[in-house]
Write a protein that holds these residues in place. Structure first.
Motif, PDB file in Angstrom:
ATOM      1  N   PRO A 212       0.823  -1.224   0.000  1.00  0.00           N
ATOM      2  CA  PRO A 212       0.000   0.000   0.000  1.00  0.00           C
ATOM      3  C   PRO A 212       0.851   1.266   0.000  1.00  0.00           C
ATOM      4  N   SER A 213       1.964   1.227   0.757  1.00  0.00           N
ATOM      5  CA  SER A 213       2.835   2.392   0.797  1.00  0.00           C
ATOM      6  C   SER A 213       3.484   2.634  -0.563  1.00  0.00           C
ATOM      7  N   TYR A 214       4.004   1.575  -1.165  1.00  0.00           N
ATOM      8  CA  TYR A 214       4.621   1.712  -2.489  1.00  0.00           C
ATOM      9  C   TYR A 214       3.602   2.222  -3.509  1.00  0.00           C
ATOM     10  N   LEU A 215       2.374   1.703  -3.434  1.00  0.00           N
ATOM     11  CA  LEU A 215       1.354   2.060  -4.417  1.00  0.00           C
ATOM     12  C   LEU A 215       0.974   3.534  -4.322  1.00  0.00           C
ATOM     13  N   ILE A 216       0.744   3.995  -3.103  1.00  0.00           N
ATOM     14  CA  ILE A 216       0.254   5.371  -2.967  1.00  0.00           C
ATOM     15  C   ILE A 216       1.335   6.388  -3.331  1.00  0.00           C
ATOM     16  N   PHE A 217       2.599   6.078  -2.992  1.00  0.00           N
ATOM     17  CA  PHE A 217       3.680   6.983  -3.398  1.00  0.00           C
ATOM     18  C   PHE A 217       3.886   6.928  -4.910  1.00  0.00           C
ATOM     19  N   ALA A 218       3.720   5.761  -5.497  1.00  0.00           N
ATOM     20  CA  ALA A 218       3.862   5.641  -6.952  1.00  0.00           C
ATOM     21  C   ALA A 218       2.787   6.457  -7.670  1.00  0.00           C
ATOM     22  N   VAL A 219       1.546   6.393  -7.150  1.00  0.00           N
ATOM     23  CA  VAL A 219       0.461   7.174  -7.744  1.00  0.00           C
ATOM     24  C   VAL A 219       0.757   8.670  -7.637  1.00  0.00           C
ATOM     25  N   GLY A 220       1.213   9.103  -6.451  1.00  0.00           N
ATOM     26  CA  GLY A 220       1.511  10.516  -6.260  1.00  0.00           C
ATOM     27  C   GLY A 220       2.607  11.006  -7.180  1.00  0.00           C
ATOM     28  N   ILE A 221       3.701  10.262  -7.251  1.00  0.00           N
ATOM     29  CA  ILE A 221       4.818  10.677  -8.096  1.00  0.00           C
ATOM     30  C   ILE A 221       4.417  10.660  -9.567  1.00  0.00           C
ATOM     31  N   ALA A 222       3.681   9.611  -9.984  1.00  0.00           N
ATOM     32  CA  ALA A 222       3.251   9.521 -11.385  1.00  0.00           C
ATOM     33  C   ALA A 222       2.341  10.688 -11.756  1.00  0.00           C
ATOM     34  N   ALA A 223       1.433  11.046 -10.852  1.00  0.00           N
ATOM     35  CA  ALA A 223       0.519  12.158 -11.134  1.00  0.00           C
ATOM     36  C   ALA A 223       1.275  13.473 -11.264  1.00  0.00           C
ATOM     37  N   LEU A 224       2.271  13.690 -10.415  1.00  0.00           N
ATOM     38  CA  LEU A 224       3.032  14.934 -10.487  1.00  0.00           C
ATOM     39  C   LEU A 224       3.927  14.974 -11.719  1.00  0.00           C
ATOM     40  N   VAL A 225       4.479  13.831 -12.095  1.00  0.00           N
ATOM     41  CA  VAL A 225       5.270  13.790 -13.332  1.00  0.00           C
ATOM     42  C   VAL A 225       4.378  14.080 -14.540  1.00  0.00           C
ATOM     43  N   ALA A 226       3.194  13.459 -14.563  1.00  0.00           N
ATOM     44  CA  ALA A 226       2.249  13.736 -15.642  1.00  0.00           C
ATOM     45  C   ALA A 226       1.823  15.197 -15.640  1.00  0.00           C
ATOM     46  N   PHE A 227       1.663  15.760 -14.454  1.00  0.00           N
ATOM     47  CA  PHE A 227       1.332  17.184 -14.332  1.00  0.00           C
ATOM     48  C   PHE A 227       2.398  18.049 -15.009  1.00  0.00           C
ATOM     49  N   GLY A 228       3.667  17.698 -14.803  1.00  0.00           N
ATOM     50  CA  GLY A 228       4.735  18.451 -15.441  1.00  0.00           C
ATOM     51  C   GLY A 228       4.657  18.403 -16.960  1.00  0.00           C
ATOM     52  N   PHE A 229       4.369  17.231 -17.522  1.00  0.00           N
ATOM     53  CA  PHE A 229       4.248  17.100 -18.978  1.00  0.00           C
ATOM     54  C   PHE A 229       3.035  17.876 -19.497  1.00  0.00           C
ATOM     55  N   VAL A 230       1.919  17.793 -18.769  1.00  0.00           N
ATOM     56  CA  VAL A 230       0.709  18.488 -19.195  1.00  0.00           C
ATOM     57  C   VAL A 230       0.922  20.000 -19.200  1.00  0.00           C
ATOM     58  N   GLU A 231       1.599  20.507 -18.173  1.00  0.00           N
ATOM     59  CA  GLU A 231       1.818  21.952 -18.088  1.00  0.00           C
ATOM     60  C   GLU A 231       2.714  22.455 -19.215  1.00  0.00           C
ATOM     61  N   ARG A 232       3.647  21.633 -19.671  1.00  0.00           N
ATOM     62  CA  ARG A 232       4.535  22.043 -20.758  1.00  0.00           C
ATOM     63  C   ARG A 232       3.793  22.141 -22.082  1.00  0.00           C
ATOM     64  N   ARG A 233       2.693  21.397 -22.230  1.00  0.00           N
ATOM     65  CA  ARG A 233       1.971  21.373 -23.491  1.00  0.00           C
ATOM     66  C   ARG A 233       0.670  22.177 -23.455  1.00  0.00           C
ATOM     67  N   ALA A 234       0.199  22.526 -22.265  1.00  0.00           N
ATOM     68  CA  ALA A 234      -1.074  23.236 -22.143  1.00  0.00           C
ATOM     69  C   ALA A 234      -0.986  24.626 -22.767  1.00  0.00           C
ATOM     70  N   ALA A 235      -2.070  25.042 -23.438  1.00  0.00           N
ATOM     71  CA  ALA A 235      -2.096  26.372 -24.052  1.00  0.00           C
ATOM     72  C   ALA A 235      -2.036  27.469 -22.996  1.00  0.00           C
ATOM     73  N   ASP A 236      -2.668  27.244 -21.863  1.00  0.00           N
ATOM     74  CA  ASP A 236      -2.678  28.242 -20.784  1.00  0.00           C
ATOM     75  C   ASP A 236      -2.583  27.497 -19.450  1.00  0.00           C
ATOM     76  N   PRO A 237      -1.391  27.022 -19.076  1.00  0.00           N
ATOM     77  CA  PRO A 237      -1.249  26.135 -17.914  1.00  0.00           C
ATOM     78  C   PRO A 237      -1.597  26.802 -16.600  1.00  0.00           C
ATOM     79  N   VAL A 238      -2.068  25.988 -15.653  1.00  0.00           N
ATOM     80  CA  VAL A 238      -2.356  26.483 -14.311  1.00  0.00           C
ATOM     81  C   VAL A 238      -1.080  26.991 -13.648  1.00  0.00           C
ATOM     82  N   LEU A 239      -0.012  26.251 -13.758  1.00  0.00           N
ATOM     83  CA  LEU A 239       1.278  26.631 -13.187  1.00  0.00           C
ATOM     84  C   LEU A 239       2.318  26.603 -14.314  1.00  0.00           C
ATOM     85  N   PRO A 240       2.523  27.711 -15.007  1.00  0.00           N
ATOM     86  CA  PRO A 240       3.415  27.739 -16.169  1.00  0.00           C
ATOM     87  C   PRO A 240       4.839  27.339 -15.805  1.00  0.00           C
TER      88      PRO A 240
END
Length: 461
Positions: A212-240
Protein backbone atom coordinates in the motif's frame (compact mmCIF):
# COMPACT_ATOMS: atom_id res chain seq x y z
CA UNK A 1 -7.01 43.41 5.19
CA UNK A 2 -10.34 42.32 6.64
CA UNK A 3 -10.55 39.44 4.15
CA UNK A 4 -7.03 38.31 4.99
CA UNK A 5 -7.82 38.40 8.71
CA UNK A 6 -10.05 35.34 8.21
CA UNK A 7 -7.06 33.27 7.16
CA UNK A 8 -4.65 34.92 9.59
CA UNK A 9 -6.77 34.20 12.66
CA UNK A 10 -7.53 30.67 11.51
CA UNK A 11 -3.79 29.93 11.29
CA UNK A 12 -3.30 30.63 15.01
CA UNK A 13 -6.60 30.08 16.78
CA UNK A 14 -6.99 26.32 16.29
CA UNK A 15 -3.58 25.06 17.40
CA UNK A 16 -4.08 25.93 21.07
CA UNK A 17 -7.46 24.17 21.16
CA UNK A 18 -6.36 20.85 19.65
CA UNK A 19 -6.31 19.02 23.02
CA UNK A 20 -9.92 20.09 23.68
CA UNK A 21 -11.02 19.07 20.18
CA UNK A 22 -9.33 15.67 20.51
CA UNK A 23 -10.79 15.16 23.98
CA UNK A 24 -14.28 15.90 22.68
CA UNK A 25 -14.13 14.11 19.31
CA UNK A 26 -11.25 11.64 19.86
CA UNK A 27 -8.46 10.62 17.46
CA UNK A 28 -5.00 11.80 18.59
CA UNK A 29 -3.17 10.21 15.65
CA UNK A 30 -5.58 11.82 13.15
CA UNK A 31 -5.41 15.36 14.54
CA UNK A 32 -2.61 16.48 12.15
CA UNK A 33 -5.22 16.11 9.38
CA UNK A 34 -6.98 19.16 10.82
CA UNK A 35 -4.01 21.17 9.55
CA UNK A 36 -2.77 19.08 6.64
CA UNK A 37 -6.13 18.81 4.85
CA UNK A 38 -6.53 22.58 5.17
CA UNK A 39 -3.14 23.44 3.71
CA UNK A 40 -3.48 20.76 1.03
CA UNK A 41 -6.81 22.18 -0.12
CA UNK A 42 -5.23 25.63 -0.11
CA UNK A 43 -2.25 24.41 -2.09
CA UNK A 44 -4.12 22.68 -4.89
CA UNK A 45 -6.66 25.49 -5.38
CA UNK A 46 -4.31 28.49 -5.19
CA UNK A 47 -2.86 28.11 -8.73
CA UNK A 48 -6.35 27.68 -10.20
CA UNK A 49 -7.76 30.74 -8.43
CA UNK A 50 -4.68 32.75 -9.41
CA UNK A 51 -5.13 31.83 -13.08
CA UNK A 52 -8.82 32.73 -13.02
CA UNK A 53 -8.01 36.08 -11.40
CA UNK A 54 -5.65 36.98 -14.25
CA UNK A 55 -8.60 36.57 -16.62
CA UNK A 56 -11.70 37.67 -14.75
CA UNK A 57 -10.26 40.05 -12.19
CA UNK A 58 -9.38 39.84 -8.52
CA UNK A 59 -12.72 40.84 -6.94
CA UNK A 60 -14.91 37.89 -8.01
CA UNK A 61 -12.21 35.42 -6.96
CA UNK A 62 -11.87 37.08 -3.55
CA UNK A 63 -15.64 37.01 -3.01
CA UNK A 64 -15.84 33.33 -3.99
CA UNK A 65 -13.02 32.54 -1.56
CA UNK A 66 -14.68 34.33 1.34
CA UNK A 67 -18.00 32.57 0.73
CA UNK A 68 -16.32 29.16 0.64
CA UNK A 69 -14.37 29.94 3.81
CA UNK A 70 -17.53 30.99 5.66
CA UNK A 71 -19.43 27.87 4.57
CA UNK A 72 -16.56 25.73 5.78
CA UNK A 73 -16.39 27.63 9.07
CA UNK A 74 -20.10 27.16 9.75
CA UNK A 75 -19.87 23.44 9.05
CA UNK A 76 -16.78 23.10 11.26
CA UNK A 77 -18.69 24.72 14.09
CA UNK A 78 -21.41 22.08 13.67
CA UNK A 79 -19.05 19.09 13.24
CA UNK A 80 -20.19 15.92 15.04
CA UNK A 81 -17.00 13.89 14.63
CA UNK A 82 -13.32 14.36 13.89
CA UNK A 83 -13.84 12.95 10.39
CA UNK A 84 -16.56 15.50 9.66
CA UNK A 85 -14.39 18.29 11.05
CA UNK A 86 -11.51 17.26 8.80
CA UNK A 87 -13.78 17.30 5.72
CA UNK A 88 -15.13 20.74 6.58
CA UNK A 89 -11.61 22.03 7.16
CA UNK A 90 -10.94 21.14 3.53
CA UNK A 91 -13.74 23.53 2.49
CA UNK A 92 -12.11 26.25 4.56
CA UNK A 93 -8.83 25.51 2.82
CA UNK A 94 -10.43 25.95 -0.59
CA UNK A 95 -11.58 29.42 0.45
CA UNK A 96 -8.13 30.28 1.78
CA UNK A 97 -6.71 29.24 -1.59
CA UNK A 98 -8.45 32.26 -3.10
CA UNK A 99 -8.13 34.79 -0.27
CA UNK A 100 -4.37 34.65 0.34
CA UNK A 101 -3.07 35.14 -3.22
CA UNK A 102 -5.73 37.73 -4.05
CA UNK A 103 -4.82 39.87 -1.05
CA UNK A 104 -1.17 40.11 -2.11
CA UNK A 105 -2.00 40.40 -5.82
CA UNK A 106 -4.27 43.38 -5.16
CA UNK A 107 -1.48 45.04 -3.17
CA UNK A 108 0.87 44.53 -6.13
CA UNK A 109 -1.76 45.90 -8.54
CA UNK A 110 -2.42 49.20 -6.82
CA UNK A 111 0.98 50.14 -5.29
CA UNK A 112 4.44 50.78 -6.70
CA UNK A 113 7.51 48.95 -5.39
CA UNK A 114 8.34 51.80 -3.00
CA UNK A 115 4.74 52.10 -1.82
CA UNK A 116 4.53 48.38 -1.15
CA UNK A 117 7.16 48.74 1.56
CA UNK A 118 4.53 50.75 3.48
CA UNK A 119 1.46 48.87 2.28
CA UNK A 120 2.86 45.51 3.36
CA UNK A 121 3.35 46.89 6.85
CA UNK A 122 -0.42 47.46 7.03
CA UNK A 123 -1.02 43.95 5.76
CA UNK A 124 1.47 42.71 8.34
CA UNK A 125 -0.61 44.36 11.06
CA UNK A 126 -3.36 41.86 10.24
CA UNK A 127 -1.04 38.97 11.08
CA UNK A 128 0.24 40.80 14.20
CA UNK A 129 -3.30 41.27 15.47
CA UNK A 130 -4.18 37.67 14.65
CA UNK A 131 -1.05 36.50 16.46
CA UNK A 132 -2.34 38.05 19.66
CA UNK A 133 -6.07 37.58 19.25
CA UNK A 134 -5.97 34.09 17.68
CA UNK A 135 -4.09 32.06 20.31
CA UNK A 136 -5.75 33.97 23.13
CA UNK A 137 -9.25 33.35 21.81
CA UNK A 138 -8.40 29.74 21.02
CA UNK A 139 -7.21 29.17 24.56
CA UNK A 140 -10.16 30.98 26.13
CA UNK A 141 -12.70 29.15 24.01
CA UNK A 142 -11.05 25.80 24.73
CA UNK A 143 -10.62 26.34 28.48
CA UNK A 144 -13.77 28.25 29.42
CA UNK A 145 -16.36 28.19 26.61
CA UNK A 146 -16.64 25.89 23.58
CA UNK A 147 -13.99 25.13 20.96
CA UNK A 148 -16.69 25.38 18.26
CA UNK A 149 -16.63 29.17 18.66
CA UNK A 150 -13.16 29.06 17.08
CA UNK A 151 -14.90 28.54 13.73
CA UNK A 152 -18.14 30.41 14.26
CA UNK A 153 -16.30 33.65 15.04
CA UNK A 154 -15.35 33.79 11.35
CA UNK A 155 -18.94 34.45 10.29
CA UNK A 156 -19.26 38.12 11.38
CA UNK A 157 -15.71 38.89 10.17
CA UNK A 158 -16.48 37.41 6.76
CA UNK A 159 -19.75 39.33 6.54
CA UNK A 160 -17.87 42.59 7.10
CA UNK A 161 -15.31 41.65 4.45
CA UNK A 162 -18.03 40.95 1.87
CA UNK A 163 -19.75 44.25 2.67
CA UNK A 164 -16.50 46.21 2.26
CA UNK A 165 -15.69 44.52 -1.05
CA UNK A 166 -18.77 46.14 -2.59
CA UNK A 167 -16.80 49.37 -2.83
CA UNK A 168 -13.71 47.89 -4.47
CA UNK A 169 -13.60 48.62 -8.21
CA UNK A 170 -11.02 47.14 -10.57
CA UNK A 171 -9.58 49.16 -13.44
CA UNK A 172 -8.85 46.12 -15.59
CA UNK A 173 -11.25 43.32 -16.45
CA UNK A 174 -9.60 41.00 -18.99
CA UNK A 175 -11.79 38.56 -20.87
CA UNK A 176 -11.19 34.83 -20.73
CA UNK A 177 -9.76 33.61 -24.04
CA UNK A 178 -8.80 29.99 -23.40
CA UNK A 179 -10.16 27.03 -21.50
CA UNK A 180 -8.94 26.47 -17.96
CA UNK A 181 -6.28 23.77 -17.58
CA UNK A 182 -8.52 21.27 -15.81
CA UNK A 183 -6.22 18.35 -16.60
CA UNK A 184 -3.29 20.03 -14.88
CA UNK A 185 -5.42 21.02 -11.88
CA UNK A 186 -6.71 17.45 -11.54
CA UNK A 187 -3.27 15.85 -11.73
CA UNK A 188 -1.90 18.32 -9.18
CA UNK A 189 -4.73 17.49 -6.79
CA UNK A 190 -4.31 13.72 -7.15
CA UNK A 191 -0.53 13.86 -6.78
CA UNK A 192 -0.61 16.09 -3.71
CA UNK A 193 -3.29 14.09 -1.92
CA UNK A 194 -1.55 10.78 -2.61
CA UNK A 195 1.86 11.93 -1.35
CA UNK A 196 0.39 13.52 1.77
CA UNK A 197 -1.70 10.46 2.57
CA UNK A 198 1.39 8.27 2.19
CA UNK A 199 3.39 10.43 4.61
CA UNK A 200 0.63 10.64 7.23
CA UNK A 201 -0.52 7.03 7.24
CA UNK A 202 2.79 5.30 6.47
CA UNK A 203 3.98 3.32 9.48
CA UNK A 204 0.49 3.49 11.02
CA UNK A 205 -2.29 2.27 8.74
CA UNK A 206 0.32 0.26 6.85
CA UNK A 207 4.04 -0.42 7.12
CA UNK A 208 6.46 1.83 5.24
CA UNK A 209 7.86 -1.20 3.37
CA UNK A 210 4.53 -2.56 2.15
CA UNK A 211 2.60 -2.63 -1.11
CA UNK A 212 0.00 0.00 0.00
CA UNK A 213 2.84 2.39 0.80
CA UNK A 214 4.62 1.71 -2.49
CA UNK A 215 1.35 2.06 -4.42
CA UNK A 216 0.25 5.37 -2.97
CA UNK A 217 3.68 6.98 -3.40
CA UNK A 218 3.86 5.64 -6.95
CA UNK A 219 0.46 7.17 -7.74
CA UNK A 220 1.51 10.52 -6.26
CA UNK A 221 4.82 10.68 -8.10
CA UNK A 222 3.25 9.52 -11.38
CA UNK A 223 0.52 12.16 -11.13
CA UNK A 224 3.03 14.93 -10.49
CA UNK A 225 5.27 13.79 -13.33
CA UNK A 226 2.25 13.74 -15.64
CA UNK A 227 1.33 17.18 -14.33
CA UNK A 228 4.73 18.45 -15.44
CA UNK A 229 4.25 17.10 -18.98
CA UNK A 230 0.71 18.49 -19.20
CA UNK A 231 1.82 21.95 -18.09
CA UNK A 232 4.54 22.04 -20.76
CA UNK A 233 1.97 21.37 -23.49
CA UNK A 234 -1.07 23.24 -22.14
CA UNK A 235 -2.10 26.37 -24.05
CA UNK A 236 -2.68 28.24 -20.78
CA UNK A 237 -1.25 26.13 -17.91
CA UNK A 238 -2.36 26.48 -14.31
CA UNK A 239 1.28 26.63 -13.19
CA UNK A 240 3.42 27.74 -16.17
CA UNK A 241 6.89 26.15 -16.36
CA UNK A 242 8.54 29.55 -16.75
CA UNK A 243 7.67 30.26 -13.10
CA UNK A 244 10.23 27.64 -12.03
CA UNK A 245 12.98 29.30 -14.11
CA UNK A 246 12.30 32.94 -13.33
CA UNK A 247 15.32 34.65 -11.73
CA UNK A 248 13.12 36.38 -9.15
CA UNK A 249 10.26 33.92 -8.64
CA UNK A 250 12.37 30.75 -8.32
CA UNK A 251 14.32 31.76 -5.16
CA UNK A 252 11.29 33.55 -3.69
CA UNK A 253 9.18 30.41 -4.09
CA UNK A 254 11.95 28.21 -2.69
CA UNK A 255 12.07 30.37 0.44
CA UNK A 256 8.29 30.12 0.82
CA UNK A 257 8.44 26.34 0.43
CA UNK A 258 11.10 25.90 3.13
CA UNK A 259 9.44 28.32 5.53
CA UNK A 260 6.10 26.58 4.95
CA UNK A 261 7.60 23.24 5.99
CA UNK A 262 9.16 24.62 9.17
CA UNK A 263 6.44 27.09 10.16
CA UNK A 264 3.31 24.97 10.14
CA UNK A 265 5.11 21.96 11.53
CA UNK A 266 6.18 24.01 14.55
CA UNK A 267 2.81 25.76 14.73
CA UNK A 268 1.24 22.34 15.19
CA UNK A 269 3.60 21.03 17.87
CA UNK A 270 4.80 24.03 19.91
CA UNK A 271 1.42 24.42 21.70
CA UNK A 272 1.32 20.65 22.22
CA UNK A 273 4.74 20.78 23.86
CA UNK A 274 3.70 23.68 26.09
CA UNK A 275 0.55 21.91 27.28
CA UNK A 276 1.38 18.22 27.37
CA UNK A 277 5.09 18.38 28.28
CA UNK A 278 5.53 21.64 30.21
CA UNK A 279 2.06 21.39 31.78
CA UNK A 280 0.70 24.83 30.92
CA UNK A 281 -2.87 25.78 30.02
CA UNK A 282 -4.11 26.38 26.48
CA UNK A 283 -3.92 30.15 27.03
CA UNK A 284 -0.25 30.00 28.04
CA UNK A 285 0.47 27.65 25.14
CA UNK A 286 -1.08 30.24 22.85
CA UNK A 287 1.31 32.82 24.28
CA UNK A 288 4.29 30.71 23.26
CA UNK A 289 2.96 30.29 19.74
CA UNK A 290 2.16 34.01 19.54
CA UNK A 291 5.90 34.69 19.70
CA UNK A 292 6.29 33.20 16.23
CA UNK A 293 3.20 34.91 14.88
CA UNK A 294 4.21 38.33 16.22
CA UNK A 295 7.77 38.09 14.91
CA UNK A 296 6.66 37.55 11.31
CA UNK A 297 4.60 40.77 10.90
CA UNK A 298 7.28 42.81 12.67
CA UNK A 299 9.79 41.56 10.13
CA UNK A 300 7.34 42.17 7.27
CA UNK A 301 6.82 45.75 8.42
CA UNK A 302 10.58 46.45 8.56
CA UNK A 303 11.75 44.40 5.57
CA UNK A 304 10.94 47.24 3.17
CA UNK A 305 13.65 49.46 4.59
CA UNK A 306 16.18 46.67 4.18
CA UNK A 307 15.43 45.63 0.60
CA UNK A 308 15.01 49.22 -0.60
CA UNK A 309 18.35 50.31 0.87
CA UNK A 310 20.48 47.14 0.98
CA UNK A 311 18.76 44.92 -1.57
CA UNK A 312 16.54 41.84 -1.55
CA UNK A 313 19.45 39.44 -1.07
CA UNK A 314 20.49 41.10 2.19
CA UNK A 315 16.97 40.93 3.61
CA UNK A 316 16.58 37.25 2.77
CA UNK A 317 20.06 36.42 4.13
CA UNK A 318 19.27 38.09 7.47
CA UNK A 319 16.04 36.14 7.63
CA UNK A 320 17.80 32.84 6.93
CA UNK A 321 20.32 33.46 9.71
CA UNK A 322 17.57 34.28 12.21
CA UNK A 323 15.63 31.12 11.31
CA UNK A 324 18.71 29.01 11.96
CA UNK A 325 19.50 30.81 15.24
CA UNK A 326 15.90 30.40 16.42
CA UNK A 327 15.98 26.72 15.50
CA UNK A 328 19.21 26.19 17.42
CA UNK A 329 17.71 27.71 20.56
CA UNK A 330 14.47 25.75 20.17
CA UNK A 331 16.25 22.38 20.18
CA UNK A 332 17.65 23.21 23.65
CA UNK A 333 14.13 23.26 25.15
CA UNK A 334 13.61 20.46 27.67
CA UNK A 335 10.98 19.10 30.04
CA UNK A 336 12.08 21.50 32.79
CA UNK A 337 12.24 24.60 30.57
CA UNK A 338 10.18 27.70 31.23
CA UNK A 339 7.53 28.95 28.82
CA UNK A 340 9.89 31.81 27.93
CA UNK A 341 12.49 29.32 26.76
CA UNK A 342 9.86 28.11 24.29
CA UNK A 343 8.44 31.52 23.32
CA UNK A 344 11.69 33.43 22.64
CA UNK A 345 13.04 31.13 19.90
CA UNK A 346 9.57 31.14 18.36
CA UNK A 347 9.74 34.94 18.19
CA UNK A 348 13.18 34.81 16.57
CA UNK A 349 11.91 32.24 14.08
CA UNK A 350 8.99 34.52 13.25
CA UNK A 351 11.38 37.38 12.48
CA UNK A 352 13.40 35.09 10.27
CA UNK A 353 10.32 33.84 8.44
CA UNK A 354 9.20 37.40 7.69
CA UNK A 355 12.56 38.57 6.37
CA UNK A 356 13.00 35.39 4.33
CA UNK A 357 9.60 35.40 2.63
CA UNK A 358 8.11 38.89 2.41
CA UNK A 359 10.85 40.49 0.27
CA UNK A 360 10.36 37.68 -2.23
CA UNK A 361 6.59 38.23 -2.34
CA UNK A 362 7.11 41.94 -3.08
CA UNK A 363 9.76 41.20 -5.70
CA UNK A 364 7.54 38.60 -7.39
CA UNK A 365 4.69 41.08 -7.75
CA UNK A 366 7.06 43.66 -9.22
CA UNK A 367 8.87 41.39 -11.66
CA UNK A 368 5.94 40.49 -13.94
CA UNK A 369 3.15 42.19 -15.88
CA UNK A 370 -0.45 42.55 -14.70
CA UNK A 371 -1.65 39.75 -16.98
CA UNK A 372 0.41 37.12 -15.13
CA UNK A 373 0.73 38.78 -11.73
CA UNK A 374 -1.92 36.54 -10.23
CA UNK A 375 0.02 33.47 -11.34
CA UNK A 376 3.28 34.91 -10.00
CA UNK A 377 1.84 35.78 -6.59
CA UNK A 378 -0.21 32.58 -6.53
CA UNK A 379 2.89 30.46 -7.21
CA UNK A 380 4.50 31.93 -4.10
CA UNK A 381 1.43 31.18 -1.98
CA UNK A 382 1.28 27.74 -3.60
CA UNK A 383 4.88 27.01 -2.63
CA UNK A 384 4.21 27.97 0.99
CA UNK A 385 1.04 25.87 1.11
CA UNK A 386 2.82 22.84 -0.33
CA UNK A 387 5.59 23.34 2.21
CA UNK A 388 3.04 23.55 5.01
CA UNK A 389 1.37 20.33 3.88
CA UNK A 390 4.71 18.56 3.69
CA UNK A 391 5.73 19.94 7.08
CA UNK A 392 2.62 18.71 8.85
CA UNK A 393 2.91 15.32 7.16
CA UNK A 394 6.64 14.95 7.82
CA UNK A 395 6.53 16.07 11.44
CA UNK A 396 3.34 14.11 12.07
CA UNK A 397 4.99 10.95 10.76
CA UNK A 398 8.04 11.54 12.97
CA UNK A 399 6.09 12.31 16.14
CA UNK A 400 3.55 9.51 15.70
CA UNK A 401 6.26 7.02 14.76
CA UNK A 402 8.33 7.72 17.87
CA UNK A 403 5.28 7.63 20.15
CA UNK A 404 4.11 4.32 18.70
CA UNK A 405 7.60 2.89 19.10
CA UNK A 406 7.41 3.55 22.84
CA UNK A 407 4.34 1.35 23.00
CA UNK A 408 5.86 -1.42 20.87
CA UNK A 409 2.98 -1.50 18.44
CA UNK A 410 0.31 -1.47 21.15
CA UNK A 411 -2.57 0.95 21.46
CA UNK A 412 -1.45 4.56 21.90
CA UNK A 413 -3.21 6.29 24.83
CA UNK A 414 -5.33 9.39 24.17
CA UNK A 415 -3.56 12.72 24.00
CA UNK A 416 -4.79 13.94 27.37
CA UNK A 417 -3.20 10.99 29.20
CA UNK A 418 -0.05 10.51 27.14
CA UNK A 419 2.95 10.72 29.53
CA UNK A 420 5.25 13.70 29.11
CA UNK A 421 8.34 11.49 29.10
CA UNK A 422 6.96 9.71 26.02
CA UNK A 423 5.76 12.81 24.17
CA UNK A 424 8.79 15.03 24.88
CA UNK A 425 11.40 13.03 22.87
CA UNK A 426 9.03 12.80 19.90
CA UNK A 427 8.41 16.54 19.84
CA UNK A 428 12.11 17.29 20.38
CA UNK A 429 12.83 15.25 17.25
CA UNK A 430 10.36 17.48 15.39
CA UNK A 431 12.31 20.57 16.47
CA UNK A 432 15.61 19.03 15.33
CA UNK A 433 14.22 18.14 11.91
CA UNK A 434 12.82 21.65 11.58
CA UNK A 435 16.30 23.07 12.11
CA UNK A 436 17.79 20.77 9.49
CA UNK A 437 15.11 21.70 6.93
CA UNK A 438 15.79 25.43 7.44
CA UNK A 439 19.49 25.24 6.48
CA UNK A 440 18.92 25.51 2.68
CA UNK A 441 17.55 29.02 3.23
CA UNK A 442 21.17 30.19 3.11
CA UNK A 443 21.46 28.89 -0.46
CA UNK A 444 18.17 30.57 -1.38
CA UNK A 445 19.49 33.89 -0.06
CA UNK A 446 22.60 33.56 -2.21
CA UNK A 447 20.42 32.98 -5.31
CA UNK A 448 18.14 35.96 -4.62
CA UNK A 449 18.82 39.02 -6.85
CA UNK A 450 20.13 42.10 -5.09
CA UNK A 451 17.95 44.49 -7.12
CA UNK A 452 15.20 44.28 -9.71
CA UNK A 453 16.85 45.14 -13.03
CA UNK A 454 15.67 44.88 -16.67
CA UNK A 455 17.28 41.43 -16.66
CA UNK A 456 15.15 40.19 -13.78
CA UNK A 457 11.90 42.05 -14.54
CA UNK A 458 10.61 39.77 -17.30
CA UNK A 459 7.44 37.80 -17.81
CA UNK A 460 8.25 34.32 -19.05
CA UNK A 461 12.01 33.80 -18.62
Amino acid sequence: MVSLSLVAIDMTILATAVPSVVKDLGGFEQFPWLFSIYVLATAVTTPLFAKVADRLGRKPVMIAGIVAFLVGSLLCGLAWSLTALIVFRAIQGIGAGAIQPMAMTIVSDIYTLEERAVATSYVASVWATAAIVGPTLGGLFADYLDWRLIFLINLPIGAIALWLLRHFKEDRQPAATQAIDWAGAGLLTVGGIALLLGLLEGGHAWAWASWPSYLIFAVGIAALVAFGFVERRAADPVLPPWVLRHRVLAPANAASLIVGVVMLGLTTYVPLYAQSVLGHSAVVAGFALAGMSIGWPIAAATAGRIYLSKGFRTAVALGALLVIVGGLVLVTVGESSSIWHLAIPCFVLGLGFGWSVNPGVVAAGSAVDWEVRGVATGSNMFARSVGSALGVALFGAIANGLVRREYAGGEVPPLEVLPADVLAPALHAVFVVGLIVSLPLLIVAWRTPVRLTPRTVVTTE
